[in-house]
Design an enzyme around this catalytic site. Structure first.
Site, short mmCIF file in Angstrom:
data_model
loop_
_atom_site.label_atom_id
_atom_site.label_comp_id
_atom_site.label_asym_id
_atom_site.label_seq_id
_atom_site.Cartn_x
_atom_site.Cartn_y
_atom_site.Cartn_z
N SER A 140 0.81 -1.22 0.00
CA SER A 140 0.00 0.00 0.00
C SER A 140 0.84 1.27 0.00
O SER A 140 0.46 2.27 -0.62
CB SER A 140 -0.96 0.00 1.19
OG SER A 140 -0.27 -0.19 2.40
N CYS B 96 -7.09 -6.13 0.03
CA CYS B 96 -5.86 -6.10 0.82
C CYS B 96 -5.23 -4.69 0.79
O CYS B 96 -5.81 -3.78 1.36
CB CYS B 96 -4.90 -7.20 0.36
SG CYS B 96 -3.71 -7.62 1.63
N ARG C 96 0.03 -11.04 4.62
CA ARG C 96 0.41 -9.80 5.32
C ARG C 96 -0.77 -8.82 5.33
O ARG C 96 -0.65 -7.65 4.95
CB ARG C 96 1.66 -9.16 4.70
CG ARG C 96 2.93 -9.94 5.06
CD ARG C 96 4.18 -9.41 4.41
NE ARG C 96 4.43 -8.00 4.65
CZ ARG C 96 4.91 -7.48 5.78
NH1 ARG C 96 5.18 -8.27 6.80
NH2 ARG C 96 5.12 -6.20 5.89
N HIS D 138 -7.29 -11.90 -0.26
CA HIS D 138 -7.02 -11.90 -1.71
C HIS D 138 -8.02 -12.78 -2.45
O HIS D 138 -7.74 -13.95 -2.69
CB HIS D 138 -5.60 -12.41 -1.97
CG HIS D 138 -4.54 -11.40 -1.72
ND1 HIS D 138 -3.97 -10.65 -2.72
CD2 HIS D 138 -3.99 -10.98 -0.57
CE1 HIS D 138 -3.08 -9.82 -2.20
NE2 HIS D 138 -3.07 -10.01 -0.89
N GLU E 221 -8.75 -12.89 -5.47
CA GLU E 221 -8.32 -13.25 -6.83
C GLU E 221 -7.46 -14.51 -6.82
O GLU E 221 -7.16 -15.06 -7.86
CB GLU E 221 -7.56 -12.07 -7.47
CG GLU E 221 -6.15 -11.84 -6.98
CD GLU E 221 -6.06 -11.18 -5.60
OE1 GLU E 221 -7.09 -11.05 -4.91
OE2 GLU E 221 -4.94 -10.81 -5.21
N1 GLN Z 1 0.97 -5.60 3.88
C1 GLN Z 1 0.58 -4.90 2.70
C2 GLN Z 1 0.42 -3.42 2.97
O1 GLN Z 1 0.28 -3.04 4.08
C3 GLN Z 1 -0.69 -5.44 2.10
C4 GLN Z 1 -0.49 -6.86 1.70
C5 GLN Z 1 -1.26 -7.31 0.53
O2 GLN Z 1 -1.85 -6.53 -0.22
N2 GLN Z 1 -1.22 -8.59 0.32
O3 GLN Z 1 0.43 -2.68 2.04
#
Ligand code: GLN
Length: 200
Positions: free
Chosen positions: A48, A78, A135, A171, A173
């Site tokens: 992100s 996510c 994550r 996720h 997808e």
């Molecule tokens: N940990 C990522 C973030 O904070 C997001 C992880 C993901 O999109 N799989 O940007």
């Protein structure tokens, strides 16, 4: 009906493949002008902070906010969900900041970088959704306009909807289940109730 996938960084290709598997063509969006031609938009998972940096660099901030405000369907998955949230724990620059929810990044810590869980999603027929978390963030709280659509067993919100805006911490997808992509396409078509009140 044209669906765009923000293709600045992250797993936009996997979303395109999932959409193709249900007969929906998509376009990779790399310039703000491309948004005009779209009926709906997916903001994929990835990193992100990186996507937020590229959003700023390529002048996407206001066009993306306007897109969300236009009532067209937008789905953040996510990292994309992080970017849609008005309040984010630990993002060093502004995202799109449009959904009335608080999100905590990397909320599962190092021990569980990645895991799967079966989630009951309000409005999704066919049983629990096998969700893949990488994550992942969590949705810590939602405002009155936002419906929690799905939770982990401990009650943690991992899917939410505010009218035309959809956010999932996992996720969808990945894993071969296209039901959430099908659900998303119906938001744009106006076939669903505007608020999934049954989720509460
Ligand atoms: N940990 C990522 C973030 O904070 C997001 C992880 C993901 O999109 N799989 O940007």
């Amino acid at each position: 009906m044209t669906t765009g996938i923000l293709a600045l960084q992250g797993d936009f290709r996997e979303h395109a493949e999932m959409l193709a598997s249900i007969g929906q063509a998509s376009v990779e969006v790399r310039r703000p002008e491309q948004l005009d031609a779209l009926d709906s938009l997916i903001i994929p998972g990835g990193e992100s902070t990186t996507i937020a940096r590229l959003i700023l660099r390529y002048g996407f901030t206001e066009p993306l906010r306007a897109f969300c405000a236009s009532g067209r369907a937008v789905w953040g998955t996510c990292a994309g969900a992080i970017l849609l949230a008005k309040r984010v724990d630990d993002l060093d620059r502004p995202g799109i900041e449009t959904m009335d929810m608080a999100v905590a990044r990397n909320a599962f810590g190092r021990q569980v970088d990645s895991f799967e869980a079966s989630i009951e999603l309000a409005g999704l027929a066919g049983g629990p959704f096998r969700a893949i978390f990488i994550r992942a963030p969590i949705i810590e709280s939602v405002g009155p306009e936002v419906d929690a659509l799905g939770r982990l067993e401990d009650g943690t919100i991992v899917a939410a909807r505010q009218g035309n805006l959809l956010a999932t911490a996992f996720h969808p997808e990945l894993g071969g289940d296209s039901r959430l992509h099908e659900f998303f396409l119906t938001i744009g078509a106006g076939e669903l109730p505007t608020a999934a009140a049954s989720a509460r």
